[in-house]
Design a protein around this motif. Structure first.
Motif, PDB file in Angstrom:
ATOM      1  N   LEU A  41       0.822  -1.212   0.000  1.00  0.00           N
ATOM      2  CA  LEU A  41       0.000   0.000   0.000  1.00  0.00           C
ATOM      3  C   LEU A  41       0.857   1.263   0.000  1.00  0.00           C
ATOM      4  CD1 LEU A  41      -2.790  -1.076   2.483  1.00  0.00           C
ATOM      5  CD2 LEU A  41      -2.975  -0.827   0.006  1.00  0.00           C
ATOM      6  N   ARG A  42       1.969   1.230   0.711  1.00  0.00           N
ATOM      7  CA  ARG A  42       2.870   2.394   0.700  1.00  0.00           C
ATOM      8  C   ARG A  42       3.396   2.643  -0.701  1.00  0.00           C
ATOM      9  NH1 ARG A  42       6.172   1.207   6.196  1.00  0.00           N
ATOM     10  NH2 ARG A  42       4.677   2.196   7.600  1.00  0.00           N
ATOM     11  N   TRP A  43       3.773   1.568  -1.384  1.00  0.00           N
ATOM     12  CA  TRP A  43       4.262   1.726  -2.752  1.00  0.00           C
ATOM     13  C   TRP A  43       3.170   2.326  -3.636  1.00  0.00           C
ATOM     14  CZ3 TRP A  43       2.432  -0.253  -7.312  1.00  0.00           C
ATOM     15  CH2 TRP A  43       3.208  -0.007  -8.425  1.00  0.00           C
ATOM     16  N   LEU A  44       1.971   1.796  -3.514  1.00  0.00           N
ATOM     17  CA  LEU A  44       0.855   2.272  -4.322  1.00  0.00           C
ATOM     18  C   LEU A  44       0.571   3.750  -4.040  1.00  0.00           C
ATOM     19  CD1 LEU A  44      -1.433   1.302  -6.282  1.00  0.00           C
ATOM     20  CD2 LEU A  44      -2.836   1.005  -4.249  1.00  0.00           C
ATOM     21  N   ARG A  45       0.521   4.103  -2.779  1.00  0.00           N
ATOM     22  CA  ARG A  45       0.224   5.494  -2.416  1.00  0.00           C
ATOM     23  C   ARG A  45       1.347   6.439  -2.812  1.00  0.00           C
ATOM     24  NH1 ARG A  45      -2.399   3.377   2.928  1.00  0.00           N
ATOM     25  NH2 ARG A  45      -4.535   3.176   2.203  1.00  0.00           N
ATOM     26  N   SER A  46       2.589   6.004  -2.692  1.00  0.00           N
ATOM     27  CA  SER A  46       3.701   6.880  -3.071  1.00  0.00           C
ATOM     28  C   SER A  46       3.732   7.093  -4.580  1.00  0.00           C
ATOM     29  CB  SER A  46       5.032   6.307  -2.592  1.00  0.00           C
ATOM     30  OG  SER A  46       5.378   5.164  -3.341  1.00  0.00           O
ATOM     31  N   ARG A  47       3.333   6.086  -5.304  1.00  0.00           N
ATOM     32  CA  ARG A  47       3.362   6.196  -6.764  1.00  0.00           C
ATOM     33  C   ARG A  47       2.177   6.982  -7.314  1.00  0.00           C
ATOM     34  NH1 ARG A  47       4.964   1.721 -11.194  1.00  0.00           N
ATOM     35  NH2 ARG A  47       4.625   3.092 -12.942  1.00  0.00           N
ATOM     36  N   TYR A  48       1.009   6.798  -6.729  1.00  0.00           N
ATOM     37  CA  TYR A  48      -0.203   7.389  -7.291  1.00  0.00           C
ATOM     38  C   TYR A  48      -0.834   8.476  -6.424  1.00  0.00           C
ATOM     39  CZ  TYR A  48       0.210   3.578 -10.544  1.00  0.00           C
ATOM     40  OH  TYR A  48       0.678   2.708 -11.487  1.00  0.00           O
ATOM     41  N   ALA A  49      -0.287   8.733  -5.252  1.00  0.00           N
ATOM     42  CA  ALA A  49      -0.708   9.811  -4.355  1.00  0.00           C
ATOM     43  C   ALA A  49      -2.225   9.861  -4.168  1.00  0.00           C
ATOM     44  CB  ALA A  49      -0.160  11.134  -4.835  1.00  0.00           C
ATOM     45  N   ASP A  50      -2.851  10.953  -4.575  1.00  0.00           N
ATOM     46  CA  ASP A  50      -4.266  11.174  -4.294  1.00  0.00           C
ATOM     47  C   ASP A  50      -5.210  10.346  -5.155  1.00  0.00           C
ATOM     48  OD1 ASP A  50      -3.588  13.016  -2.379  1.00  0.00           O
ATOM     49  OD2 ASP A  50      -3.651  14.696  -3.784  1.00  0.00           O
ATOM     50  N   THR A  52      -5.344   7.142  -5.439  1.00  0.00           N
ATOM     51  CA  THR A  52      -5.312   5.743  -5.007  1.00  0.00           C
ATOM     52  C   THR A  52      -6.639   5.041  -5.239  1.00  0.00           C
ATOM     53  OG1 THR A  52      -3.645   6.274  -3.350  1.00  0.00           O
ATOM     54  CG2 THR A  52      -4.777   4.191  -3.103  1.00  0.00           C
ATOM     55  N   ASP A  53      -7.759   5.652  -4.869  1.00  0.00           N
ATOM     56  CA  ASP A  53      -9.058   5.009  -5.076  1.00  0.00           C
ATOM     57  C   ASP A  53      -9.323   4.764  -6.553  1.00  0.00           C
ATOM     58  OD1 ASP A  53      -9.592   4.846  -2.403  1.00  0.00           O
ATOM     59  OD2 ASP A  53     -11.203   6.327  -2.404  1.00  0.00           O
ATOM     60  N   ASP A  54      -8.995   5.731  -7.402  1.00  0.00           N
ATOM     61  CA  ASP A  54      -9.190   5.554  -8.845  1.00  0.00           C
ATOM     62  C   ASP A  54      -8.343   4.405  -9.371  1.00  0.00           C
ATOM     63  OD1 ASP A  54     -10.980   7.659  -8.917  1.00  0.00           O
ATOM     64  OD2 ASP A  54      -9.457   9.122  -9.497  1.00  0.00           O
ATOM     65  N   ILE A  55      -7.108   4.324  -8.898  1.00  0.00           N
ATOM     66  CA  ILE A  55      -6.210   3.250  -9.329  1.00  0.00           C
ATOM     67  C   ILE A  55      -6.744   1.903  -8.848  1.00  0.00           C
ATOM     68  CG2 ILE A  55      -3.877   2.297  -9.097  1.00  0.00           C
ATOM     69  CD1 ILE A  55      -4.160   4.844 -10.910  1.00  0.00           C
ATOM     70  N   LEU A  56      -7.223   1.849  -7.599  1.00  0.00           N
ATOM     71  CA  LEU A  56      -7.788   0.601  -7.081  1.00  0.00           C
ATOM     72  C   LEU A  56      -9.002   0.171  -7.898  1.00  0.00           C
ATOM     73  CD1 LEU A  56      -7.565   1.125  -3.214  1.00  0.00           C
ATOM     74  CD2 LEU A  56      -6.217  -0.453  -4.603  1.00  0.00           C
ATOM     75  N   LYS A  57      -9.868   1.123  -8.240  1.00  0.00           N
ATOM     76  CA  LYS A  57     -11.058   0.797  -9.037  1.00  0.00           C
ATOM     77  C   LYS A  57     -10.662   0.295 -10.424  1.00  0.00           C
ATOM     78  CE  LYS A  57     -14.219   3.943  -6.721  1.00  0.00           C
ATOM     79  NZ  LYS A  57     -14.991   5.181  -6.810  1.00  0.00           N
ATOM     80  N   GLU A  58      -9.684   0.948 -11.044  1.00  0.00           N
ATOM     81  CA  GLU A  58      -9.227   0.524 -12.370  1.00  0.00           C
ATOM     82  C   GLU A  58      -8.623  -0.876 -12.308  1.00  0.00           C
ATOM     83  OE1 GLU A  58      -5.649   1.788 -15.342  1.00  0.00           O
ATOM     84  OE2 GLU A  58      -6.813   3.419 -14.460  1.00  0.00           O
ATOM     85  N   ALA A  59      -7.770  -1.107 -11.321  1.00  0.00           N
ATOM     86  CA  ALA A  59      -7.155  -2.429 -11.166  1.00  0.00           C
ATOM     87  C   ALA A  59      -8.209  -3.479 -10.854  1.00  0.00           C
ATOM     88  CB  ALA A  59      -6.095  -2.397 -10.073  1.00  0.00           C
ATOM     89  N   LEU A  60      -9.192  -3.132 -10.049  1.00  0.00           N
ATOM     90  CA  LEU A  60     -10.264  -4.062  -9.710  1.00  0.00           C
ATOM     91  C   LEU A  60     -11.036  -4.463 -10.964  1.00  0.00           C
ATOM     92  CD1 LEU A  60     -11.374  -5.455  -7.235  1.00  0.00           C
ATOM     93  CD2 LEU A  60     -12.804  -3.475  -6.813  1.00  0.00           C
ATOM     94  N   GLY A  61     -11.243  -3.528 -11.881  1.00  0.00           N
ATOM     95  CA  GLY A  61     -11.890  -3.847 -13.148  1.00  0.00           C
ATOM     96  C   GLY A  61     -11.094  -4.858 -13.956  1.00  0.00           C
ATOM     97  N   ARG A  62      -9.768  -4.681 -13.985  1.00  0.00           N
ATOM     98  CA  ARG A  62      -8.909  -5.639 -14.712  1.00  0.00           C
ATOM     99  C   ARG A  62      -8.918  -7.002 -14.034  1.00  0.00           C
ATOM    100  NH1 ARG A  62      -5.386  -1.087 -15.032  1.00  0.00           N
ATOM    101  NH2 ARG A  62      -4.103  -2.035 -13.414  1.00  0.00           N
ATOM    102  N   PHE A  63      -8.858  -7.014 -12.703  1.00  0.00           N
ATOM    103  CA  PHE A  63      -8.925  -8.278 -11.978  1.00  0.00           C
ATOM    104  C   PHE A  63     -10.264  -8.956 -12.223  1.00  0.00           C
ATOM    105  CE2 PHE A  63      -5.146  -7.045  -9.718  1.00  0.00           C
ATOM    106  CZ  PHE A  63      -4.628  -8.218  -9.202  1.00  0.00           C
ATOM    107  N   ALA A  64     -11.343  -8.179 -12.306  1.00  0.00           N
ATOM    108  CA  ALA A  64     -12.671  -8.749 -12.538  1.00  0.00           C
ATOM    109  C   ALA A  64     -12.732  -9.453 -13.891  1.00  0.00           C
ATOM    110  CB  ALA A  64     -13.744  -7.669 -12.454  1.00  0.00           C
TER     111      ALA A  64
END
Length: 79
Positions: A41-50, A52-64
């Motif tokens: 999570l630290r890596w994700l937050r440091s890379r994508y900052a604010d 994070t929720d958008d990145i999680l949603k996008e990744a969740l779509g790919r995982f789906a």
């Protein structure tokens, strides 16, 4: 596979592959992370900052998409 990946799969399993329904489940899982998951999570937050929720949603779509493909393959195994 990372612990973050595992969290995605578990959320999708619980939501039967629906990324919109899986998002709150994923957020709950990430609210109290283990020490190892905190590193992901630290890596994700440091890379994508604010974003994070958008990145999680996008990744969740790919995982789906992968989740549905796995389920289809299990239901219809190739000969």
């Amino acid at each position: 596979m990372s612990l973050l990946d595992d969290a995605f799969w578990e959320a999708l399993d619980a939501a039967r592959g629906d990324p919109d329904a899986a998002f709150p489940i994923l957020k709950t899982k990430l609210a109290r992370p283990s020490r190892a998951l905190i590193q992901d999570l630290r890596w994700l937050r440091s890379r994508y900052a604010d974003d994070t929720d958008d990145i999680l949603k996008e990744a969740l779509g790919r995982f789906a998409e992968k989740w549905r493909a796995r389920r289809d393959e299990e239901a219809n195994p190739s000969p």
